[in-house]
Design a protein around this motif. Structure first.
Motif, PDB file in Angstrom:
ATOM      1  N   VAL A 588      -3.764  -4.953   5.271  1.00 52.88           N
ATOM      2  CA  VAL A 588      -2.720  -3.990   5.598  1.00 52.88           C
ATOM      3  C   VAL A 588      -3.352  -2.604   5.544  1.00 52.88           C
ATOM      4  CG1 VAL A 588      -0.478  -3.025   4.976  1.00 52.88           C
ATOM      5  CG2 VAL A 588      -0.925  -5.472   4.636  1.00 52.88           C
ATOM      6  N   ALA A 589      -3.453  -1.940   6.683  1.00 55.48           N
ATOM      7  CA  ALA A 589      -4.019  -0.594   6.763  1.00 55.48           C
ATOM      8  C   ALA A 589      -2.876   0.408   6.724  1.00 55.48           C
ATOM      9  CB  ALA A 589      -4.834  -0.427   8.035  1.00 55.48           C
ATOM     10  N   THR A 606     -13.102   1.166  10.458  1.00 59.93           N
ATOM     11  CA  THR A 606     -13.413   0.436   9.231  1.00 59.93           C
ATOM     12  C   THR A 606     -12.150  -0.157   8.617  1.00 59.93           C
ATOM     13  OG1 THR A 606     -15.272   1.940   8.855  1.00 59.93           O
ATOM     14  CG2 THR A 606     -14.555   0.618   6.995  1.00 59.93           C
ATOM     15  N   ALA A 607     -11.057   0.607   8.626  1.00 61.92           N
ATOM     16  CA  ALA A 607      -9.799   0.109   8.074  1.00 61.92           C
ATOM     17  C   ALA A 607      -9.308  -1.117   8.839  1.00 61.92           C
ATOM     18  CB  ALA A 607      -8.744   1.215   8.109  1.00 61.92           C
ATOM     19  N   PHE A 608      -9.358  -1.067  10.153  1.00 55.87           N
ATOM     20  CA  PHE A 608      -8.868  -2.177  10.968  1.00 55.87           C
ATOM     21  C   PHE A 608      -9.785  -3.390  10.893  1.00 55.87           C
ATOM     22  CE2 PHE A 608      -6.163   0.409  14.237  1.00 55.87           C
ATOM     23  CZ  PHE A 608      -5.413   0.913  13.190  1.00 55.87           C
ATOM     24  N   ASN A 609     -11.023  -3.180  10.499  1.00 53.29           N
ATOM     25  CA  ASN A 609     -12.020  -4.257  10.506  1.00 53.29           C
ATOM     26  C   ASN A 609     -11.955  -5.144   9.270  1.00 53.29           C
ATOM     27  OD1 ASN A 609     -13.994  -5.511  12.015  1.00 53.29           O
ATOM     28  ND2 ASN A 609     -15.647  -4.180  11.347  1.00 53.29           N
ATOM     29  N   HIS A 610     -11.035  -4.864   8.350  1.00 51.71           N
ATOM     30  CA  HIS A 610     -10.970  -5.646   7.110  1.00 51.71           C
ATOM     31  C   HIS A 610     -10.193  -6.946   7.266  1.00 51.71           C
ATOM     32  CE1 HIS A 610     -13.066  -2.738   4.754  1.00 51.71           C
ATOM     33  NE2 HIS A 610     -12.167  -1.804   4.898  1.00 51.71           N
ATOM     34  N   GLY A 611      -9.420  -7.099   8.321  1.00 59.01           N
ATOM     35  CA  GLY A 611      -8.626  -8.303   8.497  1.00 59.01           C
ATOM     36  C   GLY A 611      -9.343  -9.341   9.340  1.00 59.01           C
ATOM     37  N   SER A 616      -1.929  -5.787   9.612  1.00 64.20           N
ATOM     38  CA  SER A 616      -0.712  -4.982   9.707  1.00 64.20           C
ATOM     39  C   SER A 616      -1.100  -3.516   9.577  1.00 64.20           C
ATOM     40  CB  SER A 616       0.287  -5.339   8.604  1.00 64.20           C
ATOM     41  OG  SER A 616       0.944  -6.554   8.872  1.00 64.20           O
ATOM     42  N   VAL A 617      -0.569  -2.684  10.463  1.00 63.71           N
ATOM     43  CA  VAL A 617      -0.821  -1.244  10.421  1.00 63.71           C
ATOM     44  C   VAL A 617       0.482  -0.558  10.054  1.00 63.71           C
ATOM     45  CG1 VAL A 617      -1.632   0.786  11.660  1.00 63.71           C
ATOM     46  CG2 VAL A 617      -2.596  -1.465  12.193  1.00 63.71           C
TER      47      VAL A 617
END
Length: 657
Positions: A588-589, A606-611, A616-617
């Motif tokens: 969840v970003a 980088t935030a989006f690449n953790h899933g 979920s944004v």
């Protein structure tokens, strides 16, 4: 699931009231009670990549900040008299204890003689140190006091280091000193130089043809010098491994960038590989491992953090250990055992997630490489740079053999992600926010008006929506946010998530059995794995036992005494930087409006690449998000490594593009 699942909503404006400010300052000119200070947490950071107090380091241990003969590892009794000295002046107890640890034995007496030594703590601002000095020294506390000037030079350079810089133009430090009330900044600079706490350098001539004078802390300046010399040593001592004909035969089966990287490692000793996805890296490691194994040579895989090392091992099928573990720290926070006198037994060291290397970890790594050893630094050039000072990966890529391993949509690592999520992450990497209709809801966007609503919806996603709709338990969901403070910062989010997922009084240093925790230091005094997430399985008056995933995924229980609890923080939510290098089934970003000014393309990517399976944004940044992805790079960093490497390798090895 809550909220629409169409990613083009990322481009829509935020609802009215989405912007705000999560921190406040006291009135200008007032004597600041330190207890009311805007105290950052122990990481010394507020935001990933932007902030007013050196924000952006998220866990980087600031440099010595002008302390003579002391450092974060100096032994001192818990408090060492600092509680009795500082708490009555309004200094929070945790900062008094931190000052004792920072200054070492005799800390209280040193502070009585020089209160400005408090500026060694990243949480302390100059006006707060001045206030303590007035309370302790009375009329003797004057703006031009040489002790104050010396400490301010260290403070400014340490703050720059927390922003990622290894050197700062002298004129900027002088200007800042003038702004802090020093009538003679030159005298303060000369005193710091004479004390050996600061080094001065001339940079390469600029557009006007004149070199620019730079300042660096002695520790960082010496580290960059040693890093450049160490890389030159590896190149200068390399020989073609074993049987060159056998190596050439193995190369015949490779093509494109994979062949280019393998050839550079074999022929040039030190090489840099950038990658979009990790499949190209897996192919490179497989080829190199086969070549070295055929000739009886040893390959070692490592990464700067424990999560990144586990991912590298899973990707390649070979053992991978965190860099901190590979270098074998001696005792509680002591120096590494591995180094020039006892190098790592390896003919090739492959470093994954190398964009996370700061200059201090990089110089320790290179010092531990034996003469003739080879080194491959592999990383994602689109991701956030290191939390600590320097830009080792980017600087090295300019001056040393570099190849880029492109994305491969059908390759195993890429194929493990749902196509809409893969397309979104790739789009952000390339500077766009693509629309992604996804009936399977691998990507969900939740619009929010403000940070408070962002926190509420985040808790709802983690504790209910994602487990119920996707079957991913809350324990496999990681929340990431750019900031520590504010209603949607890590502190507030962890408090809210703990209340829902593991309610308890926090009776043991703020923790209870069942809490998720994250290691916040890269140099644990107690052998904790750098950057890793674990679960508290036992808590008592003597400390905690925390269960971490081992290198092979099996659990490892580590004990931590009460004195070491400052190395942990609740970990249901972490900053984007702290989570960097890890992947979770769901992420969840959180991007509330009050962090819009801190957004950049590398941070969002980088935030989006953790899933891995779902993202979920929680989106309150409005049109600023698309603008940041389109046109805002990572904040620039001033370093000397490129110039040093160009001096070591005067002939360019690649186009600087």
């Amino acid at each position: 699931m809550d909220g629409p699942d169409v990613t083009d909503q990322l481009n829509t404006p935020a609802a009215p009231g989405a912007a705000g400010d999560s921190t406040t300052e006291g009135p200008a000119g007032a004597d600041p009670d330190v207890a009311d200070a805007d105290v950052a947490d122990a990481d010394g950071a507020d935001a990933d990549g932007a902030g007013t107090d050196g924000a952006g380091t998220d866990g980087a241990d600031p440099d010595r900040a002008g302390l003579d003969g002391a450092g974060p590892d100096a032994a001192a009794p818990e408090g060492d008299g600092c509680r009795e000295l500082l708490v009555p002046l309004g200094v929070p107890e945790e900062l008094a204890v931190a000052a004792a640890r920072r200054l070492g034995a005799g800390a209280a007496e040193r502070l009585r003689e020089d209160p400005w030594l408090l500026l060694a703590l990243p949480e302390i601002k100059p006006e707060q140190a001045d206030y303590v000095a007035r309370r302790l020294l009375g009329d003797r506390a004057r703006p031009g006091d040489p002790r104050r000037g010396r400490a301010l030079v260290g403070h400014l350079l340490a703050r720059a280091a927390r922003d990622g810089h290894t050197a700062v133009p002298t004129r900027r430090i002088g200007s800042a000193l003038s702004g802090l009330g020093l009538a003679d900044p030159t005298a303060a600079l000369e005193a710091a130089l004479n004390d050996g706490l600061v080094n001065a350098y001339d940079s390469a001539p600029g557009d006007d043809g004149e070199p620019e004078s730079l300042l660096a802390t002695a520790a960082l300046g010496d580290a960059e010098d040693a890093l450049a010399a160490g890389l030159a040593r590896l190149v200068g001592t390399a020989e073609l491994p074993g049987d060159p004909e056998a190596a050439n035969a193995a190369l015949d089966g490779l093509d494109g960038p994979v062949r280019e990287v393998v050839l550079a490692v074999l022929a040039k000793a030190v090489a840099i590989a950038g990658h979009d996805s990790e499949d190209g890296l897996a192919a490179v490691v497989s080829a190199l491992a086969a070549i070295l194994d055929e000739q009886g040579l040893e390959i070692v895989l490592t990464a700067p953090t424990a999560p990144a090392a586990r991912r590298l091992g899973a990707l390649t099928g070979l053992p991978a250990v965190p860099l901190h573990e590979l270098l074998e720290p001696q005792g509680a926070g002591g120096p590494y055992a591995r180094g020039e006198d006892w190098p790592v037994e390896a003919d090739l060291i492959v470093v994954g997630a190398a964009e996370l290397l700061d200059v201090r970890s990089a110089v320790a790594l290179v010092a531990a490489c034996a003469d003739g050893a080879r080194l491959l630094l592999a990383g994602d050039p689109a991701a956030l740079p290191s939390a600590g000072p320097g830009r080792v990966f980017a600087d090295a890529a300019i001056c040393l053999p570099y190849a880029h391993l492109p994305d491969a949509a059908g390759a195993p690592a890429a194929a493990s992600r749902p196509e809409p999520l893969r397309r979104l992450v790739a789009g952000v990497r390339d500077g766009a926010l693509p629309s992604a209709e996804d009936p399977e809801r691998s990507v969900v966007v939740v619009q929010v008006r403000d940070a408070a609503e962002a926190a509420h919806r985040t808790v709802q996603l983690v504790t209910d929506s994602i487990p119920r709709a996707l079957g991913i338990p809350a324990g496999e969901v990681q929340v990431v946010t750019p900031v520590h403070r504010g209603a949607a910062g890590t502190a507030a989010l962890n408090e809210a998530l703990k209340a829902r997922l593991n309610p308890g009084p926090g009776a043991y240093g703020g923790f209870d059995p069942g809490d998720r925790v994250v290691v916040t230091t890269d140099r644990s005094r107690y052998g904790l794995p750098s950057g890793d997430l674990g679960e508290v399985v036992r808590a008592g008056t003597d400390g905690l036992t925390v269960r971490f995933p081992g290198a092979d995924g099996s659990p490892v229980d580590l004990s931590l005494p009460v004195a070491g609890l400052d190395e942990l923080r609740h970990g249901w939510a972490t900053t984007v930087h702290r989570a960097h290098g890890g992947r979770w089934p769901a992420a969840v970003a959180v991007l509330p409006g009050d962090v819009a000014g801190a957004l950049s393309r590398p941070l969002v990517y980088t935030a989006f690449n953790h899933g891995e399976r779902h993202l979920s944004v929680v989106h309150g940044a409005g049109a600023t998000l698309a603008q940041a992805v389109r046109s805002v790079p990572a904040p620039p960093r001033r370093t000397r490594l490129t110039e040093l490497l160009q001096a070591e390798f005067p002939e360019p090895t690649q186009d600087d593009e």
